[in-house]
Scaffold this active site. Sequence first.
Site, PDB file in Angstrom:
ATOM      1  N   GLN A  91       0.722  -1.126  -0.016  1.00  0.00           N
ATOM      2  CA  GLN A  91      -0.021  -0.058  -0.042  1.00  0.00           C
ATOM      3  C   GLN A  91       0.933   1.136   0.212  1.00  0.00           C
ATOM      4  O   GLN A  91       1.503   1.631   0.996  1.00  0.00           O
ATOM      5  CB  GLN A  91      -0.795  -0.081   1.346  1.00  0.00           C
ATOM      6  CG  GLN A  91      -1.872   1.131   1.121  1.00  0.00           C
ATOM      7  CD  GLN A  91      -2.522   1.482   2.570  1.00  0.00           C
ATOM      8  OE1 GLN A  91      -2.747   0.483   3.301  1.00  0.00           O
ATOM      9  NE2 GLN A  91      -3.020   2.674   2.850  1.00  0.00           N
ATOM     10  N   CYS A  97      -6.426   1.563   2.113  1.00  0.00           N
ATOM     11  CA  CYS A  97      -6.375   0.149   2.569  1.00  0.00           C
ATOM     12  C   CYS A  97      -7.672  -0.749   2.341  1.00  0.00           C
ATOM     13  O   CYS A  97      -7.452  -1.925   2.309  1.00  0.00           O
ATOM     14  CB  CYS A  97      -5.903   0.334   4.121  1.00  0.00           C
ATOM     15  SG  CYS A  97      -7.309   1.374   5.227  1.00  0.00           S
ATOM     16  N   HIS A 167      -7.813   1.079   9.876  1.00  0.00           N
ATOM     17  CA  HIS A 167      -7.302   0.150   8.865  1.00  0.00           C
ATOM     18  C   HIS A 167      -7.736  -1.217   8.499  1.00  0.00           C
ATOM     19  O   HIS A 167      -8.193  -1.870   9.448  1.00  0.00           O
ATOM     20  CB  HIS A 167      -5.558  -0.040   9.311  1.00  0.00           C
ATOM     21  CG  HIS A 167      -4.876  -0.726   8.491  1.00  0.00           C
ATOM     22  ND1 HIS A 167      -4.633   0.064   7.255  1.00  0.00           N
ATOM     23  CD2 HIS A 167      -3.991  -1.734   8.466  1.00  0.00           C
ATOM     24  CE1 HIS A 167      -3.599  -0.781   6.481  1.00  0.00           C
ATOM     25  NE2 HIS A 167      -3.289  -1.956   7.382  1.00  0.00           N
ATOM     26  N   ASP A 182      -1.686  -7.512   4.593  1.00  0.00           N
ATOM     27  CA  ASP A 182      -1.562  -6.153   5.036  1.00  0.00           C
ATOM     28  C   ASP A 182      -0.590  -5.197   4.085  1.00  0.00           C
ATOM     29  O   ASP A 182       0.551  -5.538   4.366  1.00  0.00           O
ATOM     30  CB  ASP A 182      -1.512  -5.823   6.553  1.00  0.00           C
ATOM     31  CG  ASP A 182      -1.466  -4.539   7.170  1.00  0.00           C
ATOM     32  OD1 ASP A 182      -1.462  -3.599   6.445  1.00  0.00           O
ATOM     33  OD2 ASP A 182      -1.457  -4.298   8.208  1.00  0.00           O
TER      34      ASP A 182
END
Length: 204
Positions: A91, A97, A167, A182
């Site tokens: 990211q 996100c 997030h 993630d």
Amino acid sequence: MSQPPQKSRWLPLESNPDVMNKFAQKLGMPKEWQYVDIYSLDLLDIVPKPVAAVLILFPISKKYEDFCKEEQTKIKQDGQEVSPNLMFIKQTIGNACGTIALLHSIANNTEKMQLSGFLSNFIEKTKSMTPEERASFLESDEGLCAAHEESAQEGQTEARDEEVNLHFISLVHMDGHLYEMDGRKPNPINHGKSSKETLLEVII
């Protein structure tokens, strides 16, 4: 763990299944697959099956950042098994996100879904890229940016152009293991053995 350098910032995507389904279907996810809310750990039986992935939204705190640093130190010391079949995306866009988590949940379940449009094109063109190169691909895709911005405006809360501390991450099954995906982290995190049939139970 420090926030990675970000070249741009999008409006945050609301944690709303209706918004996410409309967005994902616009990108090429088949309509027979949908995101749904999990209202309670006591109501897992009503979650539609099969479960392909779980998206989690949570606040980022100092305690969480400290945990992430310890986690990466342990991985560097001990190593971890990571399936080569995972598609991981870094990211590099602020507030993206939700979209990254959505992409992780779909791109790692292509054997279950007949994708089209952007999703099919993205997976085909980036399957041999690094996570950083995939991030660059997303940054330059004006169509994805426009679709994200439109979806971010459709939620029940006012969309604001500011950094948020909530997030999204995605949890997926691949090759017998549960992985945390993630885009802020350097790599996927292997959380141990799982199966396609027990994904939800293993996560909980």
